[in-house]
Design a protein around this motif. Structure first.
Motif, short mmCIF file in Angstrom:
data_model
loop_
_atom_site.label_atom_id
_atom_site.label_comp_id
_atom_site.label_asym_id
_atom_site.label_seq_id
_atom_site.Cartn_x
_atom_site.Cartn_y
_atom_site.Cartn_z
N SER A 8 0.74 -1.46 -0.04
CA SER A 8 -0.09 0.10 0.12
C SER A 8 0.98 1.20 0.04
O SER A 8 1.80 1.40 1.04
CB SER A 8 -1.04 0.04 1.32
N SER A 42 -4.19 1.12 0.17
CA SER A 42 -4.25 1.72 -0.90
C SER A 42 -3.43 1.21 -2.15
O SER A 42 -2.06 1.53 -1.91
CB SER A 42 -3.89 3.43 -0.93
N CYS B 341 -9.43 -3.82 -0.07
CA CYS B 341 -8.48 -3.60 -0.67
C CYS B 341 -8.51 -2.56 -1.83
O CYS B 341 -7.78 -1.72 -2.08
CB CYS B 341 -7.40 -4.72 -0.95
N GLY B 344 -10.26 0.45 -1.01
CA GLY B 344 -9.30 1.22 -0.28
C GLY B 344 -9.62 2.13 0.43
O GLY B 344 -10.81 2.77 0.61
#
Lengths: 481, 447
Positions: A8, A42, B341, B344
């Motif tokens: 991420s 992210s 994910c 997010g």
């Protein structure tokens, strides 16, 4: 390999959302809002896909590996069942639709699937009615015991105990206990079946039910089953059939004919729906006539005009056990499987599963102890007792099998066999695979004689080697925060 | 169709090897006494894959799913990114089983660990299990856990908890001596006075829901404080998408957070399979039911994952286990993980905001219709109730005929709410769809 949180990086995203198209904003007072954002990863879509694909490659699975995990029935899952379950008109239907006025017509296809599945399961098991609501085998057990309790309480019977043989699945006593009963555990005799004298000693008017798996977890069919059920019924105790092993007897014997009153099935075992890494499963429950009023609501009914509807109005019902109609897409896959295989195919599945198990057992008996060396059905238990005297335990043999690309059998279960290894090859394995497995098991037995020390360093080829379970339980690192 | 790779010769050779000279497969079943053999097995003959696919394609067409959906009630029509389907369609995941052998299951184990981590981050709690069947059974398991932890036997059920879950809980516990008390269904926030009336030193837990079944948002911090003072635990069922913006259970000092994970990338699929999640405070980890994955090290010091605390579970503890649950909903948990994910950190806030804004827009549009009353007694997330001037059942029936499932009639579960309808708006609904919804409702009412 790294965790997704390590991939991420702030600002990346895996999905783009449409912009806001309404001219207003909701004003929720700040006191109702979270103070800092949820720290979800992210990541971009390609990174996410690569991460999860790499993870998937660290799994043994039926499509890649022989997976003789006893009691779990790891048979091949036909691809067409996945395709059908993904049909958009099945997968996108809202469960509340048929509860709306004129909503019934939105769901006729799915209601028909449930109705026809129940009908097929009745014929396969010899029961009178089925519910597809329970969401797993253990959930089916709980539902079944709840119905038994409702039956006894309706009849004003005073019941306290559930009888379960010591070879039973752990879920049996756990389900009976959380439904409010005390468990009487009956030991197995030398033939691997429930000891009749012990059973008679514990049977009384206070017994609510006798829970049996047949064939049992040793793969043995109890020839006294009718006598047991007659005795139980004389004491107004109901017979509960744990259907985990129904895949051994399709078309050969039916719990309904054997005197069972309540049956649960594991669709992910007998009817080949995928195990999904530990679920979702599906655990429909079937009953004999006397217990029909106690089935959970809703019930799917067929109207005279051939359409289907839901009935919630059953005053004696145990009530809701699942929010809707059970794990619909799992039920659908099982129904597709029954439709594909048909009568001959289902019988052939049981026959071939039993043939494969007996073949493996007869080829392994020179190398391993076989505690109950009778004809088995779809699975059998061998013991690594001989090998353990040299210091090679069932666990060590498992690790050696992992290095060969074979998923180990179920180990240390049933609890009544020391160093147990429970083997269930299933019908979807070829003779070549079985012969290959036999060769490996024999060479493991030879190596255990010659070089027991070697096993301590196994596995060598897996992504990890003997993770420290004590450390895991002590430190309880269960989330990356 | 058959999926058996044994040739005729294989069968013959194998039967011979095990001493069945007749060559008859049926002789494998001699251990079943003849009087116990199946009395009937009247199943239709098998079909080809082609015929099967056609049959089920036709059957699926008896469902109608192209209506514009404003139906919620705890189960929502959210968008599912394609990569979610792609990942869970990998046989390496879906044809594996419970990860009993860690060396053969690091993929599933790490995925569950990551799932547990994401659930903790979303709810703010310290530890999550590997999942339960659905939101209702998760709530039941939480209640049972509270009884075990406190050694008490009374549970307060807030009036805002889903009637479906309430019914499930009562079914499961009918045979046990548990005292349930219910506060009246509050269309707005939890009724503090009613709760205070019931709260005493016999109370094991209170069960709350946020947003509640009627869509109202609450801050349960004050209730949690009073419950803790009385020695009771606080259980809250939450809607995970709302946690993109809403106050977390942890921020309200909830002890056990549960919920339905369907909105996290799992198709509606006529009621299942879904995903029950459960997350707790640190001190309750060892009392939590279900599978739990923990991180550890292997022989070579590598980070690795195992099923942990198995000594609580049925396959070891039998009738003394914390729960009878054997499986989890691993593949659904994987869906939820991949969804969390992909969407997010940023996307979660955006989806939650889109849901709220669109719901607010729908409220304003519907308020403009004569006789329609939008309840504004509490702030809401993406679901709200309206009062209709005509029988909601009739209105819903007519709107279905015009291609819209407008919502859920509350009279189905509440006698005193016969005039009310529950409406859900997700990020999938467009302004145009909401405009059409309002226009059709007006026409159905007054046209």
């Amino acid at each position: 390999m790294g965790m997704i949180f390590e991939v991420s990086k702030q600002g990346k995203r895996g999905v783009t959302l449409p912009g806001k198209d309404v001219p207003v904003s909701s004003e929720v007072p700040k006191g109702y809002l979270r103070s800092k954002e949820a720290g979800l990863p992210s990541v971009s879509e390609p990174e996410a896909v690569r991460h999860f694909t790499s993870l998937s490659n660290k799994n043994f699975n039926v499509d890649s590996n022989f997976y003789p995990l006893g009691s779990c029935t790891m048979k091949y899952n036909p691809k067409i069942t996945e395709k059908v379950a993904n049909f958009e008109r099945f997968s996108s239907l809202h469960p509340l639709a048929p509860q709306l006025i004129k909503g019934g017509r939105l769901a006729q296809g799915s209601l028909e699937v449930l109705y026809e599945t129940e009908k097929a399961l009745c014929e396969i098991t010899g029961m009178d009615e089925f519910t597809t609501q329970p969401m797993a085998g253990a959930h089916g057990e709980l539902t079944g015991i709840m119905m038994i309790a409702a039956y006894h309480s309706h009849k004003k019977n005073k019941k306290k105990y559930v009888i379960i043989p010591d070879s039973g699945h752990g879920t049996n006593p756990a389900s009976a206990a959380i439904a409010g009963y005390e468990v009487k555990s009956i030991r197995s005799n030398d033939e691997g079946i429930m000891d009749m004298d012990e059973f008679k000693k514990h049977l009384s008017q206070e017994v609510a039910a006798v829970m049996l798996t047949c064939p049992n977890t040793l793969g043995v069919f109890n020839p006294h089953i009718k006598e047991i059920s007659d005795l139980a019924h004389e004491h107004d105790a109901l017979m509960y059939y744990d259907g985990a092993n129904l895949n051994a007897i399709l078309g050969k014997a039916r719990p309904g004919d054997l005197g069972f009153d309540v049956v649960h099935l594991n669709l992910h075992k007998t009817f080949a729906t995928p195990h999904g890494g530990g679920g979702p499963g599906s655990g429909p429950v079937g009953v004999k006539k006397d217990l029909i009023p106690f089935l959970p609501v809703s019930r799917v009914e067929k109207r005279q005009d051939g359409t289907f509807s839901l009935n919630y109005d059953e005053p004696l019902s145990v009530g809701y056990v699942s929010p809707f109609y059970g794990n619909f897409s799992v039920i659908l896959k099982a129904y597709v499987y029954i439709y594909l295989l048909g009568k001959e195919g289902l019988i052939d599945a049981s026959e071939s599963a039993v043939l494969n198990a007996n073949y493996l057992k007869s080829e392994l008996k020179d190398s391993y102890d076989i505690p109950f060396d009778k004809n088995c059905l779809h699975e059998f238990v061998i013991s690594a007792l001989k090998q353990s005297k040299k210091g090679v335990r069932a666990l060590d043999i498992s690790k050696a099998l992992i290095d060969e690309g074979i998923h180990p059998p179920t180990i240390y279960f049933p609890l009544i066999v020391k160093e147990a290894m429970m083997v269930e090859p299933t019908e979807t394995e070829s003779k070549a695979t079985l012969d290959w497995f036999i060769g490996i098991m024999k060479s493991i037995a030879r190596l255990a004689e010659k070089d027991p020390e070697h096993f301590k360093s196994l596995p060598q080829k897996a992504p990890v080697r003997r993770p420290d379970e004590v450390k895991a339980a002590k430190e309880m690192d269960v989330a990356y925060l | 169709m058959t999926y058996i790779p044994l040739s005729e010769k294989d069968r013959k050779d194998m039967l011979e090897a095990i001493g069945i000279k007749s060559g008859k497969m049926d002789d494998l079943f001699k251990c079943i006494p003849s009087e116990l053999r199946a009395k009937s097995f009247n199943i239709e003959p098998g079909r080809s894959e082609l015929e099967t696919e056609k049959y089920f394609r036709d059957l699926s067409k008896k469902n109608i799913t192209d209506l514009v959906c404003f139906l919620g009630g705890g189960f929502y029509d959210h968008y599912i990114p394609a990569a979610v389907d792609a990942i869970v369609s990998r046989p390496e995941f879906y044809t594996a089983y419970t990860p009993y052998q860690p060396e053969a299951s690091q993929g599933t184990l790490q995925a569950i660990y990551e799932y547990q981590s994401c659930i903790c981050r979303l709810t703010g709690m310290d530890a999550s299990n590997a999942s339960l069947y659905d939101g209702g059974t998760a709530l039941y398991e939480a209640a049972m856990m509270a009884l075990r932890v406190t050694g008490r036997n009374k549970i307060i059920m807030d009036g805002g908890v889903s009637p479906i879950y309430r019914k499930m809980l009562y079914s499961y516990t009918k045979n046990l001596s548990i005292e349930f008390v219910e506060t009246p269904p509050a269309h707005g926030q939890s009724d503090r006075d009613e709760i205070a009336k019931y709260l005493d030193d016999k109370t094991a837990a209170i069960i709350l829901q946020n947003p509640n079944f009627f869509g109202a948002i609450d801050d349960h911090t004050d209730i949690a404080e009073k419950c803790h003072a009385a020695g009771a635990l606080v259980i809250e069922s939450v809607y995970p998408i709302s946690l993109g913006v809403l106050k977390t259970p942890r921020e309200m000092n909830v002890d056990i957070a549960t919920g339905e994970g369907q909105s996290l990338g799992i198709p509606l699929s006529f009621g299942g399979p879904y995903l029950g999640f459960m997350a707790v405070k640190k001190e309750l980890i060892r009392k939590m039911p279900g599978r739990i994955v923990g991180a550890t090290e292997d022989l070579d010091g590598r980070r690795s994952y195992v099923l942990t605390l198995q000594t609580r579970e049925q396959h070891i503890r039998r009738e003394k286990a914390t729960s009878n649950i054997c499986s989890n909903e691993a593949l659904c948990a994987l869906r939820a993980l991949v969804y969390m994910c992909l969407v997010g950190r940023e996307g979660f806030k955006e989806i939650a905001s889109l849901c709220m804004d669109k719901a607010e827009y729908a409220k304003q549009k519907l308020e403009g219709i004569k006789g329609v009353e939008v309840k504004r007694s509490a702030p809401t997330f993406n679901e709200f109730i309206i009062r209709l001037p005509k029988d909601p059942n009739v209105v819903i029936g007519k709107m279905i005929e015009r291609g819209i499932t407008p919502g859920f009639p509350l009279g189905r579960y509440y006698d005193d709410l016969k005039d009310y309808m529950l409406i859900a708006v997700t990020e999938k609904r467009t302004k145009r769809e909401i405009d059409v919804f309002a226009a059709v409702l007006e026409e159905v009412l007054w046209g």
